[in-house]
Design an enzyme around this catalytic site. Structure first.
Site, PDB file in Angstrom:
ATOM      1  N   HIS A  24     -16.559  31.466   7.276  1.00 26.33           N
ATOM      2  CA  HIS A  24     -16.054  30.391   7.513  1.00 26.33           C
ATOM      3  C   HIS A  24     -15.910  29.635   8.906  1.00 26.33           C
ATOM      4  CE1 HIS A  24     -12.653  32.250   9.371  1.00 26.33           C
ATOM      5  NE2 HIS A  24     -12.861  33.409   8.732  1.00 26.33           N
ATOM      6  N   SER A 259      -6.787  29.563   6.842  1.00 23.95           N
ATOM      7  CA  SER A 259      -6.770  30.667   6.445  1.00 23.95           C
ATOM      8  C   SER A 259      -8.254  30.887   5.590  1.00 23.95           C
ATOM      9  CB  SER A 259      -5.717  30.574   5.098  1.00 23.95           C
ATOM     10  OG  SER A 259      -6.129  31.419   4.085  1.00 23.95           O
ATOM     11  N   LYS A 260      -8.591  32.046   5.746  1.00 26.29           N
ATOM     12  CA  LYS A 260     -10.021  32.473   5.154  1.00 26.29           C
ATOM     13  C   LYS A 260     -10.021  32.398   3.623  1.00 26.29           C
ATOM     14  CE  LYS A 260     -10.561  36.779   7.376  1.00 26.29           C
ATOM     15  NZ  LYS A 260     -11.081  38.083   7.503  1.00 26.29           N
ATOM     16  N   ARG A 261      -8.946  32.055   3.251  1.00 19.59           N
ATOM     17  CA  ARG A 261      -8.879  31.958   1.611  1.00 19.59           C
ATOM     18  C   ARG A 261      -9.153  30.356   1.443  1.00 19.59           C
ATOM     19  NH1 ARG A 261      -6.245  36.701   1.731  1.00 19.59           N
ATOM     20  NH2 ARG A 261      -4.569  36.173   2.999  1.00 19.59           N
TER      21      ARG A 261
END
Ligand code: GLU
Length: 330
Positions: A24, A259-261
């Site tokens: 990311h 967020s990595k999400r």
């Protein structure tokens, strides 16, 4: 495989992603900083696949991560696809070295068997990104078992191996984050090998950085608190320590860490939308303070502009206006 001694003639840096997902924007920032720092110093850059946590790692993610790095213009002198004198560059194929390091630590009485089954053991092979993911310091139950207690537990359970963290303070000068000091007691003893045979991140990263002659570790600031543990391992193994520089995290306009999400900020998603790599590089270079305003730039043309990034406690903000600029094509 043997850990070389002596200082390498050239500075050597690395990027060492875990192939458990896509890279990311924050990983791109850390990779860019690590690459520019070593290219600026005229050194060598290496890519390592940190796949010791086999159930979480996927070869397909490693391939995509490598494609994304090349898309950004970040190449490597040694590593997967290109090979090199320190092959293999995949941790899953380097377990002999970790085992040898454990033997050294055992002989020096720096490890003890641990029979606890805390939830933390589940993620020991993954780099702990921030203190919250690590839980409280291990209270040391198994450090103080008598021989009889140990024998009774050993009869019913395979132990993990835990490193005896010295209680002295560990301090270091981070090239970006400045002076840091930690108490060994507060950090606590940590697992270097799980009962099922999986090696811990802290052990593997130290053994590999030493074996690969890494002089400069540049990585995300969420790994700052891993550094004193790694320093303790370097010391216990009698290995020279690299210099450390921790790259600030990135966040949105209000300072909230990305967020990595958030899948919209993976490099794959940005590429898929048609974002140009040179815009992403230019935006990150501006956030780092290497160029005055966001403008398209290649990684190579930024080499002369590299300078240490001043680290703030808060993530460096990338506001909506910057994200709009990133996605625009004019
Ligand atoms: N493999 C670790 C991660 O993906 C990084 C290790 C390091 O740079 O020390 O978070």
């Amino acid at each position: 495989m043997k850990i070389p001694s002596g200082t390498p003639a050239k500075r050597r840096g690395r990027f060492a992603p875990t192939p458990s997902g896509l890279l990311h924007i924050g990983n791109a920032f850390a990779a860019l900083a690590a690459w520019l720092q070593i290219r600026h110093a005229g050194g060598e850059f290496l890519l390592r696949v940190e796949d010791i946590d086999k159930p979480r790692s996927r070869p397909a993610f490693a391939e995509r991560q490598q494609d994304d790095l090349l898309w950004l213009g970040l190449d490597w002198d040694e590593g997967p696809r290109v090979g090199g004198p320190h092959a293999p560059y995949e941790q899953s194929r380097r377990e002999e070295l970790y085992e040898a390091a454990l033997e050294t630590l055992l002989a020096a009485n720096r490890l003890y068997p641990c029979y606890c089954s805390r939830a933390e053991l589940a993620s020991v092979a993954s780099a702990p990104h921030g203190l919250s993911s690590e839980g409280p310091a291990y209270p040391g139950f198994c450090r103080h078992l008598t021989e009889e207690e140990r024998a009774a537990k050993a009869a019913v359970k395979e132990p993990a191996l835990r490193f005896r963290m010295p209680s002295e303070p560990f301090s270091f000068e981070d090239a970006f984050a400045g002076f840091r000091s930690y108490s060994g007691d507060a950090l606590g003893d940590f697992v270097v090998k799980r009962a099922d045979g999986m090696y811990g991140y802290q052990l593997a990263v130290v053994v590999d950085d030493a074996a690969m002659g890494i002089t400069d570790v540049v990585r995300g600031a969420d790994l700052l608190d891993s550094t004193p543990r790694q320093l303790a391992l370097y010391e216990a193994l009698g290995l020279p320590t690299p210099r450390f520089a921790h790259v600030p995290l990135l966040g949105d306009g209000s300072g909230e860490r990305f967020s990595k999400r958030d899948k919209s900020l993976t490099l794959a998603a940005l590429r898929g939308e048609g974002v140009q790599a040179e815009r992403l590089i230019g935006l990150l270079a501006h956030v780092a303070g290497w160029i005055d305003r966001p403008e398209p730039a290649s990684a190579a043309e930024l080499i002369p502009h590299f300078a240490p990034i001043r680290t703030a406690e808060q993530p460096l903000p990338i506001g909506d206006d910057m994200l709009r600029w990133l996605r625009s094509t004019f």
